[in-house]
Design an enzyme around this catalytic site. Structure first.
Site, PDB file in Angstrom:
ATOM      1  N   GLU A  17      -5.815  -4.404  10.826  1.00 46.28           N
ATOM      2  CA  GLU A  17      -4.791  -3.373  10.981  1.00 46.28           C
ATOM      3  C   GLU A  17      -5.120  -2.522  12.204  1.00 46.28           C
ATOM      4  O   GLU A  17      -5.869  -1.542  12.100  1.00 46.28           O
ATOM      5  CB  GLU A  17      -4.781  -2.448   9.757  1.00 46.28           C
ATOM      6  CG  GLU A  17      -4.355  -3.106   8.477  1.00 46.28           C
ATOM      7  CD  GLU A  17      -3.698  -2.087   7.548  1.00 46.28           C
ATOM      8  OE1 GLU A  17      -2.540  -2.301   7.176  1.00 46.28           O
ATOM      9  OE2 GLU A  17      -4.331  -1.070   7.213  1.00 46.28           O
ATOM     10  N   SER A  51       3.015  -1.727  10.649  1.00 46.12           N
ATOM     11  CA  SER A  51       4.461  -1.770  10.946  1.00 46.12           C
ATOM     12  C   SER A  51       5.137  -3.093  10.588  1.00 46.12           C
ATOM     13  O   SER A  51       6.103  -3.481  11.227  1.00 46.12           O
ATOM     14  CB  SER A  51       4.740  -1.417  12.406  1.00 46.12           C
ATOM     15  OG  SER A  51       4.395  -0.075  12.673  1.00 46.12           O
ATOM     16  N   ASN A  60       0.858  -1.189   0.000  1.00 45.04           N
ATOM     17  CA  ASN A  60       0.000   0.000   0.000  1.00 45.04           C
ATOM     18  C   ASN A  60       0.897   1.243   0.000  1.00 45.04           C
ATOM     19  O   ASN A  60       1.427   1.633   1.038  1.00 45.04           O
ATOM     20  CB  ASN A  60      -0.901  -0.034   1.254  1.00 45.04           C
ATOM     21  CG  ASN A  60      -1.801   1.197   1.332  1.00 45.04           C
ATOM     22  OD1 ASN A  60      -1.951   1.928   0.346  1.00 45.04           O
ATOM     23  ND2 ASN A  60      -2.400   1.420   2.486  1.00 45.04           N
ATOM     24  N   TRP A  61       1.038   1.833  -1.187  1.00 42.52           N
ATOM     25  CA  TRP A  61       1.960   2.974  -1.314  1.00 42.52           C
ATOM     26  C   TRP A  61       1.388   4.254  -0.705  1.00 42.52           C
ATOM     27  O   TRP A  61       2.103   5.241  -0.571  1.00 42.52           O
ATOM     28  CB  TRP A  61       2.279   3.226  -2.795  1.00 42.52           C
ATOM     29  CG  TRP A  61       3.125   2.170  -3.440  1.00 42.52           C
ATOM     30  CD1 TRP A  61       3.655   1.052  -2.838  1.00 42.52           C
ATOM     31  CD2 TRP A  61       3.553   2.132  -4.810  1.00 42.52           C
ATOM     32  NE1 TRP A  61       4.382   0.334  -3.765  1.00 42.52           N
ATOM     33  CE2 TRP A  61       4.334   0.971  -4.973  1.00 42.52           C
ATOM     34  CE3 TRP A  61       3.345   2.966  -5.918  1.00 42.52           C
ATOM     35  CZ2 TRP A  61       4.914   0.626  -6.199  1.00 42.52           C
ATOM     36  CZ3 TRP A  61       3.918   2.620  -7.137  1.00 42.52           C
ATOM     37  CH2 TRP A  61       4.701   1.470  -7.269  1.00 42.52           C
ATOM     38  N   LYS A  62       0.083   4.258  -0.403  1.00 43.46           N
ATOM     39  CA  LYS A  62      -0.561   5.483   0.113  1.00 43.46           C
ATOM     40  C   LYS A  62      -0.290   6.645  -0.846  1.00 43.46           C
ATOM     41  O   LYS A  62      -0.297   6.412  -2.053  1.00 43.46           O
ATOM     42  CB  LYS A  62      -0.104   5.759   1.550  1.00 43.46           C
ATOM     43  CG  LYS A  62      -0.241   4.507   2.432  1.00 43.46           C
ATOM     44  CD  LYS A  62      -0.109   4.774   3.890  1.00 43.46           C
ATOM     45  CE  LYS A  62      -0.311   3.465   4.655  1.00 43.46           C
ATOM     46  NZ  LYS A  62      -0.325   3.629   6.083  1.00 43.46           N
ATOM     47  N   GLY A  91       4.700   1.589   4.832  1.00 45.51           N
ATOM     48  CA  GLY A  91       6.029   2.192   4.763  1.00 45.51           C
ATOM     49  C   GLY A  91       7.100   1.301   4.136  1.00 45.51           C
ATOM     50  O   GLY A  91       7.820   1.728   3.219  1.00 45.51           O
ATOM     51  N   HIS A 117      -9.848   1.571   4.650  1.00 48.73           N
ATOM     52  CA  HIS A 117      -8.572   1.791   5.345  1.00 48.73           C
ATOM     53  C   HIS A 117      -8.773   2.810   6.463  1.00 48.73           C
ATOM     54  O   HIS A 117      -9.544   3.760   6.313  1.00 48.73           O
ATOM     55  CB  HIS A 117      -7.506   2.278   4.350  1.00 48.73           C
ATOM     56  CG  HIS A 117      -6.134   2.240   4.933  1.00 48.73           C
ATOM     57  ND1 HIS A 117      -5.667   3.230   5.758  1.00 48.73           N
ATOM     58  CD2 HIS A 117      -5.154   1.302   4.854  1.00 48.73           C
ATOM     59  CE1 HIS A 117      -4.440   2.905   6.157  1.00 48.73           C
ATOM     60  NE2 HIS A 117      -4.108   1.746   5.614  1.00 48.73           N
TER      61      HIS A 117
HETATM   62  P1  PGA Z   1       2.505   0.570   7.744  1.00 46.44           P
HETATM   63  O1  PGA Z   1       1.077   0.828   7.079  1.00 46.44           O
HETATM   64  O2  PGA Z   1       3.038  -0.729   7.201  1.00 46.44           O
HETATM   65  O3  PGA Z   1       3.356   1.752   7.301  1.00 46.44           O
HETATM   66  O4  PGA Z   1       2.323   0.521   9.210  1.00 46.44           O
HETATM   67  C1  PGA Z   1       0.177  -0.216   6.895  1.00 46.44           C
HETATM   68  C2  PGA Z   1      -1.129   0.314   6.331  1.00 46.44           C
HETATM   69  O5  PGA Z   1      -1.597   1.376   6.762  1.00 46.44           O
HETATM   70  O6  PGA Z   1      -1.725  -0.303   5.437  1.00 46.44           O
END
Ligand code: PGA
Length: 261
Positions: free
Chosen positions: A171, A221, A12-14, A243, A101
């Protein structure tokens, strides 16, 4: 006993990276690390909307690498400035969609929006990655109720026969590195406990056979250092990675660990 399913790994690149060229570089690095045969399971890339077309081309015919949208409109078409419909996404080569999300919920997305989106995507047999998770943990276990409500609300009106296209990503919001500064991943044992609980809620709703079709992922994370302990101890059917999915080398090592066993 849960049926062992092929692992689903979602990048998930956001709202990253800032150029499509950088996105294409990430995909090129991923393709190198999975090789010609691809992975055993699903490797799912969720870039920002404007990059979908180019990233689709960059993925090309790589086996079992899929294009995912980070959201979808709850409506099929019409006067929805700034929104993107499911047909548009499918036209761009999208086969997977993230729904609900926590970063969208934090911006006002409601359970009823999520319910509509899930119904729409599952009906179209688009793989739907429904995100659930509590904002915080209390010592009385109320967070189980929070997650149960999110699952039940999102799946109202869904027929059990459609569940093969569903994945649920647990999540916990407090564990999302990009949302909470200094956040740390859940313990694999705690993720395992919640995964069993979600499976039980699904079984109550749809019966065991249908519930077992749903892949339950963990996100929050996940990185190259902790992935091995999740693979060994969480019983997740895959992972949603934010991330670390933007760091080509780290993500390559996550891929290796997830698909090694
Ligand atoms: P993260 O994000 O791996 O940076 O904690 C996960 C997500 O929000 O899908």
């Amino acid at each position: 006993m849960d049926v062992l399913k092929p692992q689903m790994l979602v990048a998930n690149w956001k709202m990253n990276p800032q150029t499509v060229a950088a996105g294409k570089e990430l995909v090129a690095a991923l393709k190198k690390s999975v090789g010609k045969k691809g992975v055993v399971g699903e490797l799912v890339i969720a870039p920002p909307f404007p990059f979908l077309g180019e990233i689709h081309k960059a993925i090309g015919k790589t086996a079992r690498m899929y294009l995912c949208a980070q959201d979808v409109s709850a409506e099929k078409m019409g006067a929805r400035t700034g929104e993107v419909s499911l047909s548009m996404l499918q036209d761009m080569g999208v086969s997977h969609v993230i729904v609900g999300h926590s970063e969208r919920r934090a911006h006002g997305e409601t359970d009823s929006d999520i319910e509509k989106k899930v119904a729409l995507t599952l009906k179209a047999q688009v793989t739907t990655i429904l995100c659930v998770g509590e904002r915080e943990r209390d010592s009385h276990g109320k967070y189980f109720g929070v997650v149960e409500t999110q699952v039940r609300m999102a799946l109202r009106g869904v027929q059990g026969s459609r569940l093969a296209s569903l994945a649920i990503a647990y999540e916990p919001v407090w564990a999302i590195s990009t949302a909470v500064p200094g956040a740390h991943a859940a313990r694999p044992e705690d993720a395992h406990e919640m995964i069993l609980f979600i499976r039980k809620v699904l079984t109550d709703l749809f019966g065991r056979a249908n519930a077992n079709k749903v892949r339950i992922l963990y996100g929050g994370s996940v990185d190259q250092k902790n992935i091995e302990s999740f693979v060994k101890r969480s019983s997740a059917d895959g992972y949603l990675v934010g991330g670390a999915s933007l760091r080509a080398q780290d993500f390559a090592s996550i891929i290796k660990t997830v698909y090694a066993g």
